[in-house]
Structure formats: C-alpha cells, structure tokens
Scaffold this motif. Sequence first.
Motif, PDB file in Angstrom:
ATOM      1  N   VAL A 601      -2.789  -1.826   5.785  1.00  0.00           N
ATOM      2  CA  VAL A 601      -3.968  -2.492   5.955  1.00  0.00           C
ATOM      3  C   VAL A 601      -4.756  -2.099   7.120  1.00  0.00           C
ATOM      4  O   VAL A 601      -6.004  -1.774   7.129  1.00  0.00           O
ATOM      5  CB  VAL A 601      -3.698  -4.064   6.092  1.00  0.00           C
ATOM      6  CG1 VAL A 601      -5.010  -4.881   6.489  1.00  0.00           C
ATOM      7  CG2 VAL A 601      -3.131  -4.440   4.828  1.00  0.00           C
ATOM      8  N   VAL A 602      -4.178  -2.083   8.255  1.00  0.00           N
ATOM      9  CA  VAL A 602      -4.814  -1.610   9.449  1.00  0.00           C
ATOM     10  C   VAL A 602      -5.220   0.023   9.273  1.00  0.00           C
ATOM     11  O   VAL A 602      -6.558   0.238   9.606  1.00  0.00           O
ATOM     12  CB  VAL A 602      -3.907  -1.812  10.935  1.00  0.00           C
ATOM     13  CG1 VAL A 602      -4.519  -0.885  11.914  1.00  0.00           C
ATOM     14  CG2 VAL A 602      -3.696  -3.099  10.902  1.00  0.00           C
ATOM     15  N   ALA A 603      -4.452   0.850   8.919  1.00  0.00           N
ATOM     16  CA  ALA A 603      -4.713   2.369   8.793  1.00  0.00           C
ATOM     17  C   ALA A 603      -6.086   2.272   7.772  1.00  0.00           C
ATOM     18  O   ALA A 603      -7.041   3.139   8.059  1.00  0.00           O
ATOM     19  CB  ALA A 603      -3.872   3.020   8.097  1.00  0.00           C
ATOM     20  N   LEU A 604      -6.143   1.789   6.690  1.00  0.00           N
ATOM     21  CA  LEU A 604      -7.465   1.553   5.682  1.00  0.00           C
ATOM     22  C   LEU A 604      -8.618   0.847   6.432  1.00  0.00           C
ATOM     23  O   LEU A 604      -9.824   1.478   6.525  1.00  0.00           O
ATOM     24  CB  LEU A 604      -6.932   0.895   4.418  1.00  0.00           C
ATOM     25  CG  LEU A 604      -6.098   1.688   3.560  1.00  0.00           C
ATOM     26  CD1 LEU A 604      -5.988   0.854   2.496  1.00  0.00           C
ATOM     27  CD2 LEU A 604      -6.397   2.939   3.287  1.00  0.00           C
ATOM     28  N   ARG A 605      -8.360  -0.259   7.185  1.00  0.00           N
ATOM     29  CA  ARG A 605      -9.359  -0.745   7.760  1.00  0.00           C
ATOM     30  C   ARG A 605     -10.269   0.053   8.750  1.00  0.00           C
ATOM     31  O   ARG A 605     -11.176   0.173   9.039  1.00  0.00           O
ATOM     32  CB  ARG A 605      -8.895  -2.089   8.282  1.00  0.00           C
ATOM     33  CG  ARG A 605     -10.032  -3.020   9.226  1.00  0.00           C
ATOM     34  CD  ARG A 605      -9.520  -3.962  10.271  1.00  0.00           C
ATOM     35  NE  ARG A 605      -8.938  -3.125  11.292  1.00  0.00           N
ATOM     36  CZ  ARG A 605      -7.772  -3.824  12.014  1.00  0.00           C
ATOM     37  NH1 ARG A 605      -7.561  -4.813  12.071  1.00  0.00           N
ATOM     38  NH2 ARG A 605      -7.183  -3.065  13.142  1.00  0.00           N
ATOM     39  N   ASP A 606      -9.064   0.833   9.651  1.00  0.00           N
ATOM     40  CA  ASP A 606      -9.674   1.666  10.720  1.00  0.00           C
ATOM     41  C   ASP A 606     -10.509   2.627  10.526  1.00  0.00           C
ATOM     42  O   ASP A 606     -11.426   3.477  10.845  1.00  0.00           O
ATOM     43  CB  ASP A 606      -8.473   2.040  11.592  1.00  0.00           C
ATOM     44  CG  ASP A 606      -8.032   0.652  12.630  1.00  0.00           C
ATOM     45  OD1 ASP A 606      -8.520  -0.372  12.474  1.00  0.00           O
ATOM     46  OD2 ASP A 606      -7.128   0.908  13.320  1.00  0.00           O
ATOM     47  N   ARG A 607     -10.261   3.310   9.107  1.00  0.00           N
ATOM     48  CA  ARG A 607     -11.035   4.397   8.602  1.00  0.00           C
ATOM     49  C   ARG A 607     -12.291   3.751   7.762  1.00  0.00           C
ATOM     50  O   ARG A 607     -12.868   4.688   7.162  1.00  0.00           O
ATOM     51  CB  ARG A 607     -10.091   5.223   7.774  1.00  0.00           C
ATOM     52  CG  ARG A 607      -9.450   4.925   6.809  1.00  0.00           C
ATOM     53  CD  ARG A 607      -8.781   5.837   5.694  1.00  0.00           C
ATOM     54  NE  ARG A 607      -9.830   6.338   4.703  1.00  0.00           N
ATOM     55  CZ  ARG A 607      -9.378   6.537   3.383  1.00  0.00           C
ATOM     56  NH1 ARG A 607      -8.170   6.386   2.949  1.00  0.00           N
ATOM     57  NH2 ARG A 607     -10.266   6.776   2.713  1.00  0.00           N
ATOM     58  N   GLY A 608     -12.359   2.632   7.756  1.00  0.00           N
ATOM     59  CA  GLY A 608     -13.653   1.805   7.141  1.00  0.00           C
ATOM     60  C   GLY A 608     -13.469   1.762   5.357  1.00  0.00           C
ATOM     61  O   GLY A 608     -14.457   1.833   4.949  1.00  0.00           O
ATOM     62  N   PHE A 609     -12.339   2.022   5.217  1.00  0.00           N
ATOM     63  CA  PHE A 609     -11.948   1.736   3.431  1.00  0.00           C
ATOM     64  C   PHE A 609     -11.659   0.310   3.404  1.00  0.00           C
ATOM     65  O   PHE A 609     -10.605  -0.185   3.963  1.00  0.00           O
ATOM     66  CB  PHE A 609     -10.694   2.782   3.316  1.00  0.00           C
ATOM     67  CG  PHE A 609     -10.680   2.780   1.707  1.00  0.00           C
ATOM     68  CD1 PHE A 609     -11.414   3.892   1.188  1.00  0.00           C
ATOM     69  CD2 PHE A 609      -9.702   2.169   0.960  1.00  0.00           C
ATOM     70  CE1 PHE A 609     -11.209   3.910  -0.331  1.00  0.00           C
ATOM     71  CE2 PHE A 609      -9.618   2.193  -0.474  1.00  0.00           C
ATOM     72  CZ  PHE A 609     -10.381   3.214  -1.150  1.00  0.00           C
ATOM     73  N   PRO A 610     -12.261  -0.202   2.266  1.00  0.00           N
ATOM     74  CA  PRO A 610     -11.887  -1.698   2.266  1.00  0.00           C
ATOM     75  C   PRO A 610     -10.422  -1.790   1.385  1.00  0.00           C
ATOM     76  O   PRO A 610     -10.197  -1.098   0.668  1.00  0.00           O
ATOM     77  CB  PRO A 610     -12.959  -1.936   0.833  1.00  0.00           C
ATOM     78  CG  PRO A 610     -13.314  -0.657   0.417  1.00  0.00           C
ATOM     79  CD  PRO A 610     -13.140   0.470   1.629  1.00  0.00           C
ATOM     80  N   VAL A 611      -9.931  -2.760   1.977  1.00  0.00           N
ATOM     81  CA  VAL A 611      -8.558  -3.352   1.443  1.00  0.00           C
ATOM     82  C   VAL A 611      -8.511  -4.880   1.299  1.00  0.00           C
ATOM     83  O   VAL A 611      -9.054  -5.559   2.368  1.00  0.00           O
ATOM     84  CB  VAL A 611      -7.493  -2.660   2.362  1.00  0.00           C
ATOM     85  CG1 VAL A 611      -7.601  -3.135   3.641  1.00  0.00           C
ATOM     86  CG2 VAL A 611      -6.218  -2.864   2.014  1.00  0.00           C
ATOM     87  N   ASP A 666      -8.471 -12.142   6.689  1.00  0.00           N
ATOM     88  CA  ASP A 666      -9.504 -11.426   7.250  1.00  0.00           C
ATOM     89  C   ASP A 666      -8.850 -10.202   7.800  1.00  0.00           C
ATOM     90  O   ASP A 666      -8.272 -10.291   8.898  1.00  0.00           O
ATOM     91  CB  ASP A 666     -10.337 -12.141   8.163  1.00  0.00           C
ATOM     92  CG  ASP A 666     -11.432 -11.544   8.728  1.00  0.00           C
ATOM     93  OD1 ASP A 666     -11.625 -10.516   8.388  1.00  0.00           O
ATOM     94  OD2 ASP A 666     -12.286 -12.169   9.460  1.00  0.00           O
ATOM     95  N   VAL A 667      -9.035  -8.947   7.289  1.00  0.00           N
ATOM     96  CA  VAL A 667      -8.339  -7.889   7.586  1.00  0.00           C
ATOM     97  C   VAL A 667      -8.657  -7.432   9.088  1.00  0.00           C
ATOM     98  O   VAL A 667      -8.082  -6.838   9.814  1.00  0.00           O
ATOM     99  CB  VAL A 667      -8.365  -6.447   6.833  1.00  0.00           C
ATOM    100  CG1 VAL A 667      -7.770  -7.014   5.547  1.00  0.00           C
ATOM    101  CG2 VAL A 667      -9.876  -6.298   6.449  1.00  0.00           C
ATOM    102  N   SER A 668      -9.995  -7.819   9.479  1.00  0.00           N
ATOM    103  CA  SER A 668     -10.153  -7.562  10.892  1.00  0.00           C
ATOM    104  C   SER A 668      -9.371  -8.124  11.852  1.00  0.00           C
ATOM    105  O   SER A 668      -9.537  -7.947  13.205  1.00  0.00           O
ATOM    106  CB  SER A 668     -11.675  -7.682  11.140  1.00  0.00           C
ATOM    107  OG  SER A 668     -11.817  -9.361  11.196  1.00  0.00           O
ATOM    108  N   THR A 669      -8.685  -9.168  11.554  1.00  0.00           N
ATOM    109  CA  THR A 669      -7.819  -9.879  12.414  1.00  0.00           C
ATOM    110  C   THR A 669      -6.529  -9.386  12.592  1.00  0.00           C
ATOM    111  O   THR A 669      -5.539  -9.935  13.350  1.00  0.00           O
ATOM    112  CB  THR A 669      -7.800 -11.438  12.101  1.00  0.00           C
ATOM    113  OG1 THR A 669      -7.248 -11.575  10.920  1.00  0.00           O
ATOM    114  CG2 THR A 669      -9.198 -12.023  11.822  1.00  0.00           C
TER     115      THR A 669
END
Length: 673
Positions: A601-611, A666-669
């Motif tokens: 989840v973090v890997a996708l979030r950090d590259r700006g890919f929705p998950v 909330d994946v930002s958390t």
Amino acid sequence: MKQIKIILFIGFALMSLTNLAQKKQLPPIIDRELFFGDPEITGAQLSPDGKFISFIKTYKGTRNIWVKKTDEDFKKAKPVSADTLRPISNYFWSRNGKYILYSQDKGGDENFNLYAIDPNEALKKGQDVPKSKDLTNLKGVRVYIYELPLKDPDIIYIGLNDRDKAWHDLYKLKISTGEKTLIYKNLETDRITGWLFDWDGNLRLATRSNQDGSNDILRVEKNGFEKIYSTNSFESSDPYIFDKDNKKIYIVTNKGDDLNFSQLILLDPTTKKEEFVEKDPLNKVDLNSLNFSEKTKSIVSTIYNDSRRRIYWKDKSFENDYKMIQKSFPNDDISFFSSNLEENLWLFSVSSDINPGSVYLFDRTTKKTAFQYSPRPKIPMKDLAKMTSISYKSSDGMEIPSFLVLPNGVDHKNLPLIVVPHGGPWSRIYWGYGGLPQFLANRGYAVLLPNFRGSTGYGKKFIDAGNNEWGQKMQDDITWGVKYLINQGIADPKRVGIMGGSYGGYATLAGVTFTPDTYAAAVSIVGPSNLNTLLNSIPPYWESIRKVFYLRMGDPTTPEGKEQLVRQSPLTHANKIKTPLMVVQGANDPRVNKAESDQIVVALRDRGFPVSYILAPDEGHGFARPVNNMAMYAEAEKFLAKHLNGRYQSTMTPEVEKRLKEITVDVSTVTLK
C-alpha cells in the motif's frame, strides 16, 4: 467413520452500462447476505448416545453452539454457548457425551484455548446459557488436540506451547476438573510434531520433523523413541490409525522415487514390515481420504478426487445404504459425517456445485431418512451456475487441471473474467459449491479456479514442479489459463480481474506486477508482498516446517535464496503496477503479517498510484465475522464492477455500511514500522 486429513432477498442493483440485452438475461442479483451472512444452521453433530443433536446457529448476533433432542424440532433447541465476540466454528462432544468442547482464539490470532460446556445445564427448564469453562486458560498459547480415548471419556490429550512457542509439550487433560498432567516435554532437540494412540488409548507412536526437512515416524518406548519409517523433505507420510488388532498402523504415503501418487500401506511398528493396501485404481490422483468405523475398527471406504469424487467401498452394508440414499440424490455428493457410538444413526450431507447443502438423519436399522436443515435455504439454486472441469497447457506444456464457473442466462462469449487462485499454495480446488465463485458468477463474471503446479492431490511430481516457482511457472499456470479462455472466445481480454486470499493474494499481487497488461482489476486478500519478510515472520509453532518452506520457496538465509525471493516478491516490482488494486488484511494475522499489506500500500501510495485498503482490527488470516466479510465483499464487487464494467448490488444494511467505513483505511495514514 473417521476421516483423514484440506436470504431469499433479491436486491435491486445499480448496473453499469454494458450490453443491456445481456444484462436482462442474467438471473436477478442475489443478495450478498445469502452468500456471506451467517448460515441459518450449520455444523450439526450427534451426541455419543444419539439422543441429542448439537449445531451452530446465531445467538446474540454471533454463531454459537445449540443443542436439541434428536426427535425434536430445531425450534426447541437451546443455546449452550454465548460468545458474543467471535463465531465458534470448531467443537466436538466428549466421548461420554457429558461435555461439549470447543476451541477459540482472540480476534484471529490463532492462539486457541480449549473450552468445555456441560449441555445438561441448558437443557434443564428455566436455566440460562451455561458458562463455558476455559480448560487451558493461557495467553499467547496455541492448543493442539491429539486424542480423545474411547476407554477414558474424561480424558483428552493435548499439546501446549506455553514453555516453548515453537514446540508443543504433550499433556493429559482431565475434562471434568481441568487438571493437566505433563506426559512428555518436547525439547527443541526432539522436534516432535504429533502423537498417535491405539484403540485402547495407549501412546504408541510419534512423528518428528528433522532439521533437514525430512520426517520420521517413531515408536514410543519407555526410554525414548525408535525410528520405524522415514520420508525425505519432498515426500509425505501420514500415520492415521491402528488396525483392529492394534498391531499395525495405516499410513498414507508417497515415499519412493518410483511412486508419484500417494497410497495406503500397513506398517508393523515392531518388525517395520510394510504391506501395500491400495492406491488410485485409475492412477490419476492421490488418496484423498479414508473413512473408518470406530465400532468395527475397520475401513469403510476410500475416496479419490479428480474432476469429481470417487468412492471405493470396503464395507458392503455401508455401501448398500449409500446406494439406497443415492437413488434420491443421483447427481449430488453424499457425505456421512457424524454418528452415535453405535453407528446406527448417521447425519449425512447432500451437496453439489449448485446446492449449498442439506443435512439428513439416517437410521441404519429402519432405513428411514429424515430431513434436518439446509444451511442456506434461501439461496435460489435455479439461478446458480454450474461448475465444469477443464484443463489447459501452461507455458512449458504442463497440463493444468482447473474448474470453470460460467454465469447463467448469457452466451458464454466475450465475458468479463475473474481468476480466483486458491490459498496454500499446497492445497487445491474441488468440485462443489463455493460461495465466492457463485457470488461472482451471479454478478455476470466467468470464474476460473486453477489448480496450478504446487497444488496437492495430483501427485508428487505436480507438487514438486512448483518448487522455487512462486511468481514464475506457478504464475504462468494462472496466466496461461487466462490466455486459454481468451483464445476460446469466453473471456474479454480487456475485462480480466484476479482475486485471491493468502497464496491467492500473493498470486494476485504477482499477476499485477509480473504480467501488468493482463489484468484490469485486482483484489488481494491477506496476500504476502515480500517473500523475505514473510518467511522471517512465520509463526513460531511453524518451526517444524520452516526448512520445507525454504526448500519449496527459497532460502532467505543464503545469498542466492534471498536474491531469488527478492526477485519473486511483488513489492520489488511495485513500480510496474498499473492495475487498479484493492488490498484486504486482518490486523491480527499471524501467518501473513499486517506489514505485508502495509508495504505494498505504501509503495503504491508513494508513487502516486491509487490503492484501496480494507483493514479489520478484529480479524486474522481471513475474515470470520460475517459483518466484516459482507463489508469487504460489498466494496470488492463495487470495485470490480467499476473496472470490469460489471454489475453489483448497491444496497447494504446500516450495520454493514457502518462497518465498511470503520475498516476502510485512509492510505495517507499508513506507516511502516
């Protein structure tokens, strides 16, 4: 008969804009409550004297144990347990019928304690639900159940890992008092994985896992053990039960370079002499299960599973009874699963690919059959989809046995497809009813259920072909199934999804990283993303099979093995993902830790890919609570419909809607520890 060991609410739905004519031909949408809600009644068992039937039914919102007299209506049953936090699924009667025992963990952590109930307290008029007695009462301890001796009904032999988390000591537990007596301290050097008792309750054999991954069967002696049978790390030997004379032990084994499919042998523990008993007459699959009569101490039948189940009878009277019953259910699977000690009363189930099952009581004396219940009676079976057996060639030409479920009412052309890889991976898919495949087929999807290499039941060579092939040829077996259905004109290449749990979750993540152009949507449920962190965090009580994991997956303690596991880890290739992804996790999962989902989840979030991320704080390796399941599947079907242009049920109960909000992250958390 002892076996070895693997809502008629029709809701309106929001339908996406696909072929309207095709949509009108599909059956009505079946409410997901019917698939994933609590069954009305399930898990029935006869008491040892045959006077009572116990079963599982919802009590105060959670599945609990109930009891009724055998000749009474189920409406007269009384609850005998009152767990309000987690459904009870595993329970059994003591040998004398005085107690009902069950195991329960906390929030899916798989640290099971053993509880006892005196059902007579609940059967007395005016009594409340009796209080369950925690017989083991330990924290962070996983209880194993080894034996309930016939001749001493107040005794149960259990294993406890309270002294050493990796190894279980053998105890004799007195059910009436909870008194525990240590029988054997299982030291790290002993590596004992199981114990076998004879018909008189005498401890006779033990099983041992060696550090190199090989296994031994040991004869228990006063001053230690004597090795009587051994298999290497890629072979199996399952000692099952003693013969009627208490002299020889039945073993299911695939030992030997020239033996592919497992077979049944008799072994004399004293002389070590082996006798061949049986293997698959068609030489196609492993021996699946062995049914045994505790009254005659003899084999009743053997069972083999390939495209359908095959039964080979050894007891003529049982065979005659079976064939008589079969006349009423010619196309269904019939399974005898619970009896009284006299074995003149039996509960049996009837099920098929489009029948979730019904349970009947059979009196072997009068030959009368009486319907008892259906777990999910409101499912409209006429709207369910048939399951067919198929096979196709993988990338290297290996034949992959699989099952296909195609939706009713539409032409089987250019359909949206969802691949559902099974967990394990050392398990398999069988023909029969499955809630998830039927749920997806009802939504209009073709459903592929592949038994990729590494799956069990198809012989030693098929299992071994999966060694060190996670994400490689094992994944090819799935990908080539998609290609096969596309080439057959069944699947629309632009509307292919993948959804699985455990190893199936890994295969989902591998699918969107190693073949990113294949899938248009993916749902990973408790799927490992990093094979090195997975192997470094397996539960301590899996220490006995750690070496086998290393041999079959890759060894993280060697540079070569670690590099291989890095290469085969979806997390390593997260930058290649371009498929919409939904991740589902239980916070207390001891097998696939929460970190496995957090990482991807973090890997996708950090590259700006929705998950999307669903995380249940009260679950482990898979969801047990129906409200969590329904919330997860409500979100999953909406997610799949969005990306595969399918249909879904837009409605949900307030309870499920509330729960979905609570477990949606909330994946930002999300942070990595």
